[in-house]
Write a protein that holds these residues in place. Sequence first.
Motif, PDB file in Angstrom:
ATOM      1  N   ASN A  68      -3.051  -2.256  10.458  1.00 39.82           N
ATOM      2  CA  ASN A  68      -3.672  -1.190  11.225  1.00 39.82           C
ATOM      3  C   ASN A  68      -3.609  -1.518  12.713  1.00 39.82           C
ATOM      4  OD1 ASN A  68      -6.122  -2.717  12.032  1.00 39.82           O
ATOM      5  ND2 ASN A  68      -6.514  -2.696   9.842  1.00 39.82           N
ATOM      6  N   THR A  69      -4.001  -0.582  13.565  1.00 41.41           N
ATOM      7  CA  THR A  69      -3.844  -0.772  15.000  1.00 41.41           C
ATOM      8  C   THR A  69      -4.766  -1.855  15.569  1.00 41.41           C
ATOM      9  OG1 THR A  69      -5.409   1.007  15.453  1.00 41.41           O
ATOM     10  CG2 THR A  69      -3.065   1.563  15.414  1.00 41.41           C
ATOM     11  N   GLY A  70      -5.830  -2.198  14.874  1.00 40.40           N
ATOM     12  CA  GLY A  70      -6.733  -3.240  15.338  1.00 40.40           C
ATOM     13  C   GLY A  70      -6.336  -4.638  14.896  1.00 40.40           C
ATOM     14  N   GLU A  72      -4.059  -8.024  14.466  1.00 37.75           N
ATOM     15  CA  GLU A  72      -3.130  -8.841  15.235  1.00 37.75           C
ATOM     16  C   GLU A  72      -1.963  -9.253  14.340  1.00 37.75           C
ATOM     17  OE1 GLU A  72      -3.120  -9.867  18.509  1.00 37.75           O
ATOM     18  OE2 GLU A  72      -4.754  -8.438  18.791  1.00 37.75           O
TER      19      GLU A  72
END
Length: 75
Positions: A68-70, A72
């Motif tokens: 997901n975009t959060g 790393e």
Amino acid sequence: MQTQTNPDYFDRLIDEKEAASYLCYSVRALQNWRVRGGGPHFIKVSGRSVRYTRRDLQKWIAAKRVANTGAEPTK
């Protein structure tokens, strides 16, 4: 044209133009990563000659994978 059924496909040395095409990036992006870090591993054949293996490119791609975009990327 070589295919993935060829046992040499992932370990054969390819030039930066072919590597850039494989990654869908520009040759300039590869050159910048070599200077700044963060790009795929490469082999310095001589002072001005650089090669990559598709195996190293695949490892680099896998390390950039996120859920997901959060998240790393893995190191």
